[in-house]
Motif scaffolding. Structure first.
Motif, short mmCIF file in Angstrom:
data_model
loop_
_atom_site.label_atom_id
_atom_site.label_comp_id
_atom_site.label_asym_id
_atom_site.label_seq_id
_atom_site.Cartn_x
_atom_site.Cartn_y
_atom_site.Cartn_z
N LEU A 97 114.86 33.53 -36.66
CA LEU A 97 115.34 33.07 -35.35
C LEU A 97 114.74 31.71 -34.99
O LEU A 97 115.45 30.83 -34.47
N ILE A 98 113.48 31.52 -35.29
CA ILE A 98 112.83 30.23 -35.03
C ILE A 98 113.47 29.15 -35.91
O ILE A 98 113.71 28.03 -35.44
N GLY A 99 113.77 29.50 -37.16
CA GLY A 99 114.44 28.56 -38.05
C GLY A 99 115.82 28.17 -37.54
O GLY A 99 116.20 26.99 -37.57
N ILE A 100 116.58 29.15 -37.08
CA ILE A 100 117.91 28.86 -36.51
C ILE A 100 117.77 27.92 -35.32
O ILE A 100 118.51 26.95 -35.17
N TRP A 101 116.80 28.22 -34.46
CA TRP A 101 116.57 27.36 -33.29
C TRP A 101 116.23 25.94 -33.72
O TRP A 101 116.75 24.97 -33.17
N ALA A 102 115.36 25.81 -34.72
CA ALA A 102 114.93 24.49 -35.17
C ALA A 102 116.08 23.71 -35.82
O ALA A 102 116.24 22.51 -35.58
N PHE A 103 116.91 24.38 -36.63
CA PHE A 103 117.99 23.70 -37.33
C PHE A 103 119.17 23.35 -36.43
O PHE A 103 119.92 22.44 -36.73
N THR A 104 119.35 24.10 -35.35
CA THR A 104 120.48 23.79 -34.45
C THR A 104 120.13 22.68 -33.48
O THR A 104 121.01 22.18 -32.79
N GLY A 105 118.87 22.33 -33.41
CA GLY A 105 118.47 21.23 -32.54
C GLY A 105 118.50 21.60 -31.07
O GLY A 105 118.51 20.73 -30.20
N SER A 106 118.50 22.87 -30.77
CA SER A 106 118.50 23.32 -29.38
C SER A 106 117.17 22.95 -28.72
O SER A 106 116.11 23.10 -29.32
N SER A 107 117.25 22.45 -27.51
CA SER A 107 116.00 22.06 -26.84
C SER A 107 115.32 23.24 -26.15
O SER A 107 114.10 23.26 -26.02
N TYR A 108 116.10 24.22 -25.73
CA TYR A 108 115.52 25.37 -25.04
C TYR A 108 115.05 26.41 -26.06
O TYR A 108 115.83 26.87 -26.89
N PRO A 109 113.79 26.83 -26.01
CA PRO A 109 113.27 27.78 -27.00
C PRO A 109 113.70 29.22 -26.69
O PRO A 109 112.90 30.08 -26.30
N TRP A 110 114.97 29.53 -26.91
CA TRP A 110 115.54 30.84 -26.60
C TRP A 110 114.94 31.97 -27.44
O TRP A 110 114.99 33.13 -27.05
N PHE A 111 114.36 31.63 -28.60
CA PHE A 111 113.81 32.65 -29.50
C PHE A 111 112.63 33.40 -28.89
O PHE A 111 112.26 34.48 -29.37
N ILE A 112 112.03 32.85 -27.82
CA ILE A 112 110.85 33.52 -27.25
C ILE A 112 111.22 34.85 -26.59
O ILE A 112 110.37 35.74 -26.49
#
Length: 95
Positions: A37-52
């Protein structure tokens, strides 16, 4: 107080080992999925850390699983046996 037979001791030990194994499997899945999930967040360039949110929610469940397996929330019978032993000690002390 009742003495346990070797078979009963073996069954209790076997149950505890299974509980520990299940916890370690749970922890492994938690780590792998949350890293994904953290990897998906990092690769999509999303600014909001939704994985938390899944990380934190699932983490709370993992904490309770840890506490139940490693003795902080053992069965009532363990607690009852300890309390019985305390009461026996108090009664013997006062006699």
């Amino acid at each position: 107080m009742k003495q346990l037979t070797d078979d009963e001791i073996y069954r209790i030990a076997q149950k505890r080992v299974k509980e520990k194994k299940d916890f370690y499997n749970h922890l492994s899945v938690y780590i792998v999925i949350n890293l994904m999930l953290i990897g998906i967040w990092a690769f999509t360039g999303s600014s909001y850390p939704w994985f938390i949110f899944p990380l934190g929610g699932w983490g709370i469940g993992l904490i309770f699983h840890f506490l139940s397996v490693f003795g902080f929330m053992r069965d009532e019978s363990d607690w009852e046996n300890k309390e019985i032993q305390k009461e026996i000690g108090r009664l013997k002390k006062n006699l």
